[in-house]
Motif scaffolding. Structure first.
Motif, PDB file in Angstrom:
ATOM      1  N   VAL A   1       0.848  -1.183   0.000  1.00 34.20           N
ATOM      2  CA  VAL A   1       0.000   0.000   0.000  1.00 34.20           C
ATOM      3  C   VAL A   1       0.888   1.239   0.000  1.00 34.20           C
ATOM      4  CG1 VAL A   1      -0.219   0.025   2.527  1.00 34.20           C
ATOM      5  CG2 VAL A   1      -1.965   1.122   1.113  1.00 34.20           C
ATOM      6  N   GLN A   2       0.470   2.253  -0.756  1.00 33.46           N
ATOM      7  CA  GLN A   2       1.197   3.530  -0.806  1.00 33.46           C
ATOM      8  C   GLN A   2       0.378   4.583  -0.062  1.00 33.46           C
ATOM      9  OE1 GLN A   2       0.542   1.895  -4.039  1.00 33.46           O
ATOM     10  NE2 GLN A   2       2.308   0.678  -3.397  1.00 33.46           N
ATOM     11  N   LEU A   3       1.060   5.384   0.707  1.00 32.10           N
ATOM     12  CA  LEU A   3       0.403   6.405   1.521  1.00 32.10           C
ATOM     13  C   LEU A   3       0.930   7.782   1.143  1.00 32.10           C
ATOM     14  CD1 LEU A   3       0.701   4.640   4.988  1.00 32.10           C
ATOM     15  CD2 LEU A   3      -1.222   4.564   3.408  1.00 32.10           C
ATOM     16  N   GLN A   4       0.028   8.720   1.031  1.00 33.23           N
ATOM     17  CA  GLN A   4       0.407  10.095   0.729  1.00 33.23           C
ATOM     18  C   GLN A   4      -0.272  11.014   1.729  1.00 33.23           C
ATOM     19  OE1 GLN A   4      -0.603  11.497  -3.179  1.00 33.23           O
ATOM     20  NE2 GLN A   4       0.662  13.318  -3.001  1.00 33.23           N
ATOM     21  N   ALA A   5       0.538  11.683   2.532  1.00 31.41           N
ATOM     22  CA  ALA A   5       0.012  12.596   3.550  1.00 31.41           C
ATOM     23  C   ALA A   5       0.091  14.029   3.054  1.00 31.41           C
ATOM     24  CB  ALA A   5       0.804  12.444   4.842  1.00 31.41           C
ATOM     25  N   PHE A   6      -0.927  14.807   3.376  1.00 33.49           N
ATOM     26  CA  PHE A   6      -0.925  16.223   3.018  1.00 33.49           C
ATOM     27  C   PHE A   6      -1.839  16.976   3.970  1.00 33.49           C
ATOM     28  CE2 PHE A   6      -5.008  15.863   0.866  1.00 33.49           C
ATOM     29  CZ  PHE A   6      -5.028  14.545   0.459  1.00 33.49           C
ATOM     30  N   GLY A   7      -1.797  18.299   3.875  1.00 32.17           N
ATOM     31  CA  GLY A   7      -2.653  19.134   4.705  1.00 32.17           C
ATOM     32  C   GLY A   7      -1.912  19.937   5.768  1.00 32.17           C
ATOM     33  N   GLY A   8      -0.608  19.737   5.891  1.00 32.40           N
ATOM     34  CA  GLY A   8       0.146  20.514   6.866  1.00 32.40           C
ATOM     35  C   GLY A   8       0.246  21.972   6.469  1.00 32.40           C
ATOM     36  N   GLY A   9       0.806  22.762   7.360  1.00 27.73           N
ATOM     37  CA  GLY A   9       0.959  24.172   7.069  1.00 27.73           C
ATOM     38  C   GLY A   9       1.387  24.944   8.299  1.00 27.73           C
ATOM     39  N   LEU A  10       1.327  26.268   8.167  1.00 27.29           N
ATOM     40  CA  LEU A  10       1.673  27.178   9.259  1.00 27.29           C
ATOM     41  C   LEU A  10       0.388  27.735   9.852  1.00 27.29           C
ATOM     42  CD1 LEU A  10       3.701  28.935  10.860  1.00 27.29           C
ATOM     43  CD2 LEU A  10       3.636  30.547   8.944  1.00 27.29           C
ATOM     44  N   VAL A  11       0.255  27.643  11.164  1.00 31.64           N
ATOM     45  CA  VAL A  11      -0.952  28.115  11.831  1.00 31.64           C
ATOM     46  C   VAL A  11      -0.564  28.742  13.163  1.00 31.64           C
ATOM     47  CG1 VAL A  11      -1.373  25.881  12.943  1.00 31.64           C
ATOM     48  CG2 VAL A  11      -3.295  27.423  12.503  1.00 31.64           C
ATOM     49  N   GLN A  12      -1.362  29.682  13.629  1.00 31.25           N
ATOM     50  CA  GLN A  12      -1.109  30.300  14.927  1.00 31.25           C
ATOM     51  C   GLN A  12      -1.602  29.395  16.052  1.00 31.25           C
ATOM     52  OE1 GLN A  12      -2.922  34.219  14.778  1.00 31.25           O
ATOM     53  NE2 GLN A  12      -0.968  35.132  14.209  1.00 31.25           N
ATOM     54  N   ALA A  13      -1.004  29.555  17.208  1.00 30.03           N
ATOM     55  CA  ALA A  13      -1.442  28.810  18.380  1.00 30.03           C
ATOM     56  C   ALA A  13      -2.937  29.015  18.598  1.00 30.03           C
ATOM     57  CB  ALA A  13      -0.658  29.262  19.604  1.00 30.03           C
ATOM     58  N   GLY A  14      -3.620  27.922  18.929  1.00 28.17           N
ATOM     59  CA  GLY A  14      -5.063  27.961  19.090  1.00 28.17           C
ATOM     60  C   GLY A  14      -5.823  27.648  17.820  1.00 28.17           C
ATOM     61  N   GLY A  15      -5.121  27.599  16.715  1.00 26.92           N
ATOM     62  CA  GLY A  15      -5.755  27.324  15.431  1.00 26.92           C
ATOM     63  C   GLY A  15      -5.950  25.838  15.171  1.00 26.92           C
ATOM     64  N   LYS A  86      -0.855  23.884  19.587  1.00 28.35           N
ATOM     65  CA  LYS A  86       0.130  24.531  20.453  1.00 28.35           C
ATOM     66  C   LYS A  86       1.482  24.557  19.734  1.00 28.35           C
ATOM     67  CE  LYS A  86      -2.057  22.348  24.472  1.00 28.35           C
ATOM     68  NZ  LYS A  86      -1.823  21.456  25.645  1.00 28.35           N
ATOM     69  N   PRO A  87       2.355  25.467  20.092  1.00 21.59           N
ATOM     70  CA  PRO A  87       3.684  25.473  19.458  1.00 21.59           C
ATOM     71  C   PRO A  87       4.412  24.137  19.595  1.00 21.59           C
ATOM     72  CG  PRO A  87       3.318  27.531  20.625  1.00 21.59           C
ATOM     73  CD  PRO A  87       2.149  26.638  20.960  1.00 21.59           C
ATOM     74  N   GLU A  88       4.184  23.429  20.678  1.00 15.62           N
ATOM     75  CA  GLU A  88       4.848  22.132  20.862  1.00 15.62           C
ATOM     76  C   GLU A  88       4.299  21.035  19.952  1.00 15.62           C
ATOM     77  OE1 GLU A  88       3.465  24.088  23.217  1.00 15.62           O
ATOM     78  OE2 GLU A  88       2.534  22.861  24.813  1.00 15.62           O
ATOM     79  N   ASP A  89       3.229  21.324  19.219  1.00 18.89           N
ATOM     80  CA  ASP A  89       2.722  20.389  18.215  1.00 18.89           C
ATOM     81  C   ASP A  89       3.502  20.494  16.900  1.00 18.89           C
ATOM     82  OD1 ASP A  89      -0.571  21.119  19.376  1.00 18.89           O
ATOM     83  OD2 ASP A  89       0.597  19.296  19.793  1.00 18.89           O
ATOM     84  N   THR A 117       4.133  15.350   6.385  1.00 21.97           N
ATOM     85  CA  THR A 117       3.662  16.690   6.074  1.00 21.97           C
ATOM     86  C   THR A 117       3.973  17.592   7.270  1.00 21.97           C
ATOM     87  OG1 THR A 117       1.743  17.986   5.321  1.00 21.97           O
ATOM     88  CG2 THR A 117       1.285  16.187   6.861  1.00 21.97           C
ATOM     89  N   GLN A 118       4.525  18.767   6.985  1.00 16.52           N
ATOM     90  CA  GLN A 118       5.017  19.644   8.056  1.00 16.52           C
ATOM     91  C   GLN A 118       3.892  20.462   8.674  1.00 16.52           C
ATOM     92  OE1 GLN A 118       8.208  19.942   9.346  1.00 16.52           O
ATOM     93  NE2 GLN A 118       7.304  21.343  10.853  1.00 16.52           N
ATOM     94  N   VAL A 119       3.846  20.450   9.982  1.00 12.30           N
ATOM     95  CA  VAL A 119       2.932  21.293  10.738  1.00 12.30           C
ATOM     96  C   VAL A 119       3.777  22.231  11.595  1.00 12.30           C
ATOM     97  CG1 VAL A 119       1.203  21.358  12.572  1.00 12.30           C
ATOM     98  CG2 VAL A 119       1.074  19.606  10.779  1.00 12.30           C
ATOM     99  N   THR A 120       3.537  23.529  11.444  1.00 10.56           N
ATOM    100  CA  THR A 120       4.260  24.525  12.221  1.00 10.56           C
ATOM    101  C   THR A 120       3.247  25.419  12.927  1.00 10.56           C
ATOM    102  OG1 THR A 120       6.094  24.513  10.630  1.00 10.56           O
ATOM    103  CG2 THR A 120       5.974  26.357  12.166  1.00 10.56           C
ATOM    104  N   VAL A 121       3.362  25.498  14.241  1.00  7.14           N
ATOM    105  CA  VAL A 121       2.442  26.294  15.043  1.00  7.14           C
ATOM    106  C   VAL A 121       3.228  27.440  15.663  1.00  7.14           C
ATOM    107  CG1 VAL A 121       0.743  26.297  16.887  1.00  7.14           C
ATOM    108  CG2 VAL A 121       1.118  24.214  15.533  1.00  7.14           C
ATOM    109  N   SER A 122       2.840  28.660  15.326  1.00 11.53           N
ATOM    110  CA  SER A 122       3.533  29.829  15.848  1.00 11.53           C
ATOM    111  C   SER A 122       2.856  30.321  17.123  1.00 11.53           C
ATOM    112  CB  SER A 122       3.556  30.939  14.807  1.00 11.53           C
ATOM    113  OG  SER A 122       2.246  31.359  14.503  1.00 11.53           O
ATOM    114  N   SER A 123       3.653  30.906  17.993  1.00 11.72           N
ATOM    115  CA  SER A 123       3.112  31.381  19.267  1.00 11.72           C
ATOM    116  C   SER A 123       2.663  32.830  19.172  1.00 11.72           C
ATOM    117  CB  SER A 123       4.176  31.252  20.360  1.00 11.72           C
ATOM    118  OG  SER A 123       5.338  31.944  19.999  1.00 11.72           O
TER     119      SER A 123
END
Length: 123
Positions: A1-15, A86-89, A117-123
């Motif tokens: 099986v092949q897996l493709q992840a997507f949907g990450g991005g930059l979001v503010q804390a609480g988002g 949270k930023p720690e996510d 997929t990269q998830v970045t949470v800014s404080s």
């Protein structure tokens, strides 16, 4: 099986963000699907998993009440809805498939992996 992840991005804390993991090659009816994450300099850690056949779920303590894993059998896709981020996510998030149905939180029990997929949470 092949897996493709997507949907990450930059979001503010609480988002919120919703990650998707599209599978191809085989139906996932006999798999356990998991989400893991890896922050820089840290080990890859378990986030959540779901038994495809029953919809049963299990979460790491640090995401309980904030993240929800689900699946769509028609789309052959597993989702991770992440709220109250949270930023720690901040991490690279991976989806994975366990074909031996161990329902484990151990990354070594998973046989197939998506690319992350990269998830970045800014404080």
């Amino acid at each position: 099986v092949q897996l493709q992840a997507f949907g990450g991005g930059l979001v503010q804390a609480g988002g919120f963000l919703r990650l998707s993991c599209k599978a191809s090659g085989r139906p996932l009816s006999r798999y356990v699907m998991g989400w893991f994450r890896q922050a820089p300099g840290k080990e890859r850690e378990f986030v959540a998993n779901i038994r495809w056949s029953t919809g049963s779920t299990y979460y790491a303590d640090f995401v309980k009440g904030r993240f929800t894993i689900s699946r769509d059998s028609v789309q052959n896709t597993v989702y991770l809805q992440m709220n109250s981020l949270k930023p720690e996510d901040t991490a690279l998030y991976y989806c994975a498939a366990d074909q031996r149905f161990t329902w484990s939180t151990n990354k070594n029990e998973y046989d197939f992996w998506g690319q992350g997929t990269q998830v970045t949470v800014s404080s």
